[in-house]
Each structure stands twice: as structure tokens, then as C-alpha cells.
Scaffold this motif. Structure first.
Motif, short mmCIF file in Angstrom:
data_model
loop_
_atom_site.label_atom_id
_atom_site.label_comp_id
_atom_site.label_asym_id
_atom_site.label_seq_id
_atom_site.Cartn_x
_atom_site.Cartn_y
_atom_site.Cartn_z
N UNK A 143 18.79 -30.66 20.61
CA UNK A 143 18.70 -32.02 21.16
C UNK A 143 18.11 -32.00 22.56
N UNK A 144 18.43 -30.96 23.35
CA UNK A 144 17.89 -30.84 24.70
C UNK A 144 16.36 -30.71 24.65
N UNK A 145 15.86 -29.94 23.71
CA UNK A 145 14.42 -29.82 23.53
C UNK A 145 13.81 -31.17 23.18
N UNK A 146 14.49 -31.92 22.32
CA UNK A 146 14.01 -33.24 21.93
C UNK A 146 13.90 -34.16 23.14
N UNK A 147 14.92 -34.12 24.01
CA UNK A 147 14.90 -34.97 25.21
C UNK A 147 13.73 -34.62 26.11
N UNK A 148 13.41 -33.34 26.22
CA UNK A 148 12.29 -32.92 27.06
C UNK A 148 10.97 -33.44 26.49
N UNK A 149 10.78 -33.32 25.18
CA UNK A 149 9.53 -33.81 24.58
C UNK A 149 9.45 -35.32 24.61
N UNK A 150 10.58 -36.00 24.57
CA UNK A 150 10.57 -37.46 24.62
C UNK A 150 10.00 -37.99 25.93
N UNK A 151 10.24 -37.29 27.03
CA UNK A 151 9.80 -37.81 28.31
C UNK A 151 9.26 -36.79 29.29
N UNK A 152 9.86 -35.61 29.31
CA UNK A 152 9.51 -34.62 30.32
C UNK A 152 8.08 -34.11 30.21
N UNK A 153 7.62 -33.85 28.98
CA UNK A 153 6.26 -33.33 28.80
C UNK A 153 5.23 -34.33 29.31
N UNK A 154 5.44 -35.61 29.00
CA UNK A 154 4.53 -36.66 29.47
C UNK A 154 4.53 -36.74 31.00
N UNK A 155 5.69 -36.62 31.62
CA UNK A 155 5.76 -36.67 33.08
C UNK A 155 4.98 -35.54 33.72
N UNK A 156 5.11 -34.35 33.18
CA UNK A 156 4.39 -33.21 33.75
C UNK A 156 2.88 -33.43 33.65
N UNK A 157 2.42 -33.85 32.48
CA UNK A 157 0.99 -34.09 32.28
C UNK A 157 0.49 -35.16 33.23
N UNK A 158 1.26 -36.23 33.40
CA UNK A 158 0.80 -37.33 34.24
C UNK A 158 0.82 -36.98 35.72
N UNK A 159 1.75 -36.16 36.16
CA UNK A 159 1.74 -35.72 37.56
C UNK A 159 0.50 -34.89 37.83
N UNK A 160 0.16 -33.99 36.91
CA UNK A 160 -1.04 -33.16 37.07
C UNK A 160 -2.30 -34.03 37.06
N UNK A 161 -2.37 -34.94 36.09
CA UNK A 161 -3.54 -35.82 35.99
C UNK A 161 -3.67 -36.73 37.21
N UNK A 162 -2.55 -37.25 37.65
CA UNK A 162 -2.56 -38.12 38.82
C UNK A 162 -3.09 -37.36 40.03
#
Length: 596
Positions: A143-162
């Protein structure tokens, strides 16, 4: 030997979802692209209001054919703004949909694959594992992995892109200001990685502590009747409190590090924002930077640096997830030491002759069986008796290949069992244990457990043969009555009769009864014994028992002591020897010692 990073393990495991990862990442990038454009529009709007027909929009739009009229410029800007917000919202929807669907699919696959893998591990693996800890991995860690993919992965990508997109705008508008404003970024990233490195072992401790809590809770809930009977609620509560406190302290050590990330990043952001505000203003006052450009850079500095405060939460979520993923992947990577492949067989082709040739087995340094040599003819009933720890049940576990003999071999119809397909081998054996597993289903579900397309008539016939029909018919819904988790709504004797009915319905060439009557009353034992007299005919039957009264009619009885067979024969033959078996018989029946 270097260890593989948990994220790399996850990506390798999820290779079938690589196209979904790429598409989700693309949506995240496009969403961030549209997300930063409104700040650029603010600068353009300021430029229009201040410069009118000399604005950037008047000179540069539509291939040099600018929009000169200020009002028309603002209308055009409004239309572009609507398009940008529409694009940002659309890609926000797509990325949310894709990442969440990916998280759901991946957690579903990982949980099923991990559970399936656990089922295939040999029984020796579970001797050093706690059920609650495995539950924690299969449930909370995934479930912890699921929570990370739900939001954390997108946040990391967007911080880099930003960071990349905003930096490009900075350098396009004012390179010297860009260099000054971006100086804090390396410090922020270095700080985030520095904290992350120190969080890793702490969150590994947190996951282990969570597993301990789960293990204790699982153990206590299963043993709640015993806890109540011994009035040890407070005692067990103290154990839970100890485990929970260890979990709390492990979290506290992690929180002490993770809580420091945001304040440190904020100070770095302050430096970058102040540089843009002051130095950019100085450049604007001296005519080296347009007012609109200055407005854009001030806003974009916040868009560049402020999201990095989210690195604290992202780093925290990321490290929790990596620790959880590592535990799940390590479980999935646990080597299966027993082969499932081999020669196929069907119940119709099995005669049921068994041979044990020089079989020896030890649990660690404790020798359990040694030099076991015996032949069990097809269709005969053979019993194994002896004191606790003499090796009776281990023989059955070796036959079912729960364990592999360290010495010798076991043959079925002349074929070594380790060369047979494991699932086929177990399908031709009916197994009734002392504490049989029952599901939280109906009576009929439990009798037909593991079998497809079984008729109601066949289920009823099996229940009748196991002398279970009488109590089943008295239940509110008969065969449709749900029996609760592990059959807790039934008595011990009723559970055993269902287990026996299940074995009867399976109709195997070989039937094993492992202490099947040791925990039932005399009436139930007699009923089960009557059933056994019928179902054991024309099939190889192995009975393991403490109660010698249940094995009197066996074709051959073997007495085990210290892992060896010390006596063999029929009931009457063993009594006439007046040795170990005869002593056990007299002890259980109360007969007087024979005169020597």
C-alpha cells in the motif's frame, strides 16, 4: 556485493507497464508546461498595459504581424489564457487518471505475485518468519508503494520539469539574473539527497517495527480465547504497548530528520527569491530589464523555488516507499528451493504403494528421523504411533514434500517423489490434519474446497460418509450456512468431520490422517472411526495417532521413538511382544502390567 536500489527493482518488476510509466510521465511534463505559462502571461499583461502598441505582443506575435491595438492584445491574451488553463486542467486529469490506474494495477499485481511466491516457499522458510510480519509486507508495504505512485512520482517529475522550464525562461530573459537566482538550487538538491540518505536506514527500522506490531496483533487475535481464559489481557496489552512504542520511537527518529528538510529548503528559497527581487529590481530601474520581464521573473522565482519545499514531503514519502518496496521485493526474490516441475500423474493412474528408503531428516541440529526403511503396500492402512517428537508427523510432511529428506528417498509406485510434479503429487493425497484449515465460507464451500464443478449431491454424499449430515441439517441454512473465520462457529469435532468430508469428496488414492481425532470427544472419535473404516477401503491410508484405540484395525502399526522405527506389526502382534507398544496400550487403557 552491491545491493540493487529498490526503485530499480520495482522498475524491472514493472517492465510490462513501461509504456504506462512513459505516458504518465509525459502527462506530468505537459501539465507542468501549461502550469507555468500563466506566470509568463502576467508579464505579458504588464508589458501590454505599460507599453501599449510597443509591447512584446504587438511586435512579435503572428510572424511579425503584431496585434497593435491594446484592447485586442488583451482579448487575445485572454483567449490564450483560457487555452492554457484548459490544457493544464486536461493534462491534470490525464496524469491523475494514469498514475492512479498504474498504482492500482501495480499494487494488485505485486500483492498477488508476492502472495503466490510465498505459497510456493518451502515450509522451512516459515519456521523463522512471523505471520504478522508477512502480513505487513503483503498489505501495508505494498500500500505504501501505491501511495507513492499515486502522488509522489508525479511530484518528483514536476519539480524537475519546473526547474528546467523556469530556468530556460530565466536564461532567455536575463542570464546574469538567472545565474544568481538559481544558485540555491544545487544546495537544495544536495540537502534533499543528504537528508534522504540519512532517512533510508531509519525508515527501514520503521518498516521492521511496523512488522513487529502486525505480528504481535495477529498472534494475539488468533489466541484471544487463551488470553481471556488466563486473564492475561493486561499482560498482552503491555506486549502490544512495547511493540507500538518501538514503532513510535523508530518513527520519531525518522521524523527528527525529515522535519528538518523544509526549514533548510525554505532558507535556500529565501536567498534565491531575495536575489531576484533585489537584483532584478536594480536591473529594471537601470533599464537593463523590462518591467514585464521583471514581473515574470519575480513570479517564476516562486514557481521555481517554492515547489521545492514539497521535496520534504516527497523525500519522506519516497524513502518510506523505497523501504517498503525493498521488503516486498526481497520477499519476492526469496529463492524457492523446492521444484514444482516433474513427471505428471493422475489419481486414476496411482496405485498408492509407498517406500521409504534410508530416509533421514533434521530440523537444524535436531535429528528427527534416521534410517527409515519401510514399504506401505497399495490399498493398506498403516499407522504410526509414538511419543511427541518421535518423528511421526515429519514422515507425512516429507511425503507431501513440505520438506525434503536430507538422506534417502521416498517413492510412490516406484517413482521418487522428488521427480514428480509437486502439484500432481499433492492432488493424489488427501490430508486431514489435527487443526484443519477452514475458510470463512459456507459448509458446502469448505467440503468442496479446491475442487471445481462439484454437484450438491456429491457434497451431501461426502458429508453423509463423514457422519456430518446430522449436525449440518440442524444449522439454520444447512449446507449454505457460513461458518466464520477458521470455522469458529463450529465445535472441534464438527470441524474435523468437515475436513474428513473434504478428503472423502476428493477421493484420493492416498489418505493421510495426522492426529485427526486427537482433539475430539469419544462420540466424535467413534463417528470418525466408522467413517474411516469405510473410506480407507481400497486406498492407501496413513494414520498418525496418539490414541491407540483409533489404529487397532490397521494392517500394520509402526512405533517410532527417537526418529527410528523400533516396533512393527498388527495390534495383536505388538501386544504379544509386551514391549513399547504394549506399555503404551496399558497406559492408555488402564490395564494391569502383564506378569513376566
Amino acid at each position: 556485493m552491491p545491493t540493487t536500489h529498490p526503485l530499480k527493482k520495482l522498475l524491472h518488476y514493472a517492465k510490462q507497464y513501461r509504456s504506462d510509466f512513459r505516458l504518465a510521465a509525459l502527462y506530468s511534463v505537459l501539465n507542468k508546461f501549461f502550469d507555468i505559462l500563466p506566470e509568463v502571461l502576467i508579464g505579458v499583461a504588464v508589458d501590454i498595459v505599460v507599453n501599449g502598441d510597443k509591447s512584446f505582443l504587438a511586435k512579435r506575435v503572428l510572424g511579425g504581424f503584431g496585434i497593435v491595438d491594446t484592447w485586442h492584445q488583451l482579448i487575445f491574451l485572454g483567449l490564450v489564457n483560457a487555452l492554457i488553463w484548459g490544457g493544464e486542467s486536461w493534462f491534470e486529469y490525464l496524469l491523475s487518471l494514469k498514475w492512479r490506474k498504474l498504482a492500482q494495477n501495480l499494487q494488485h499485481d505485486l500483492r498477488l505475485d508476492t502472495y503466490d511466491h510465498v505459497q510456493k516457499l518451502e515450509m522451512a522458510y516459515f519456521e523463522n518468519q512471523r505471520t504478522g510480519n508477512l502480513m505487513s509486507i503483503l498489505n501495508e508495504d505494498i500500500n505504501q508503494m501505491e501511495r507513492f505512485l499515486n502522488g509522489g512520482a508525479n511530484q518528483i517529475i514536476q519539480v524537475v520539469c519546473s526547474s528546467i522550464m523556469v530556468s530556460a525562461v530565466f536564461f532567455a530573459l536575463q542570464p546574469s539574473l538567472a545565474v544568481i537566482s538559481l544558485l540555491p538550487v544545487p544546495a537544495i538538491l544536495f540537502g534533499a539527497f543528504w537528508f534522504q540518505k540519512r532517512l533510508a536506514p531509519r525508515y527501514a527500522e520503521v518498516r521492521e517495527a511496523a512488522g513487529d506490531v502486525s505480528a504481535r496483533l495477529n498472534n494475539n487475535l488468533l489466541g484471544l480465547a487463551t488470553i481471556k481464559a488466563f486473564a492475561t489481557e493486561d499482560f498482552e496489552k503491555s506486549h502490544i504497548a512495547e511493540a507500538s512504542n518501538n514503532y513510535r520511537e523508530a518513527n520519531a527518529r525518522a521524523i527528527a530528520i525529515s522535519s528538518a528538510i523544509t526549514p533548510v529548503i525554505r532558507m535556500a528559497i529565501l536567498a534565491g527569491f531575495t536575489a531576484t527581487l533585489v537584483y532584478g529590481g536594480w536591473l529594471t530601474l537601470h533599464g537593463d530589464l523590462a518591467i514585464g520581464a521583471y514581473s515574470v521573473l519575480v513570479y517564476l522565482t516562486q514557481r521555481l523555488l517554492w515547489p521545492m519545499t514539497g521535496l520534504a514531503d516527497v523525500a519522506d514519502m519516497y524513502q518510506r516507499s523505497m523501504s517498503a518496496i525493498d521488503r516486498a521485493m526481497n520477499l519476492l526474490d526469496t529463492k524457492i528451493s523446492i521444484s514444482y516441475e516433474g513427471q505428471h500423474l493422475t489419481p486414476a493412474t496411482v496405485k498408492g504403494e509407498l517406500r521409504f528408503e534410508n530416509v533421514g531428516f533434521s530440523y537444524g541440529d535436531q535429528i528427527t528421523l534416521q534410517d527409515i526403511n519401510l514399504r506401505i503396500p497399495a490399498g493398506k492402512t498403516v499407522a504410526f504411533v509414538g511419543s511427541t517428537g518421535s518423528g511421526k508427523s515429519t514422515l507425512v510432511k516429507l511425503l507431501l514434500r513440505f520438506y525434503t529428506p536430507q538422506h534417502g528417498r521416498i517413492l510412490l509406485d516406484g517413482i521418487p517423489t522428488d521427480s514428480l510434479n509437486l502439484q500432481d503429487l499433492r492432488r493424489v493425497i488427501g490430508y486431514v490434519a489435527q487443526d484443519s484449515f477452514l475458510t470463512d465460507g459456507t459448509i458446502a464451500d469448505n467440503i468442496a474446497y479446491g475442487m471445481d464443478h462439484v454437484s450438491d449431491e456429491a457434497i451431501a454424499a461426502a458429508a453423509q460418509a463423514a457422519e456430518a449430515s446430522e449436525f449440518i441439517n440442524k444449522l439454520p441454512l444447512g449446507f449454505a450456512t457460513r461458518i466464520g473465520e477458521r470455522g469458529q462457529k463450529l465445535s472441534g469435532g464438527q470441524r474435523q468431520r468437515l475436513a474428513l468430508a473434504r478428503a472423502i469428496l476428493k477421493n484420493p488414492p492416498i489418505l493421510i490422517l495426522d492426529e485427526a481425532t486427537s482433539a475430539v470427544d469419544n462420540e466424535t472419535e467413534a463417528a470418525i472411526q466408522r467413517s474411516l473404516d469405510v473410506v480407507s477401503r481400497h486406498r492407501t491410508t496413513i494414520v498418525i495417532a496418539h490414541r491407540l484405540s483409533t489404529v487397532r484395525q490397521a494392517d500394520c502399526i509402526h512405533l517410532l521413538e527417537g526418529g527410528r522405527i523400533i516396533e512393527s506389526g498388527t495390534h495383536d502382534e505388538l501386544l504379544s511382544l509386551n514391549a513399547g507398544y504394549a506399555s503404551l496400550w496399558r497406559l492408555q487403557t488402564g490395564e494391569k502390567q502383564l506378569q513376566q
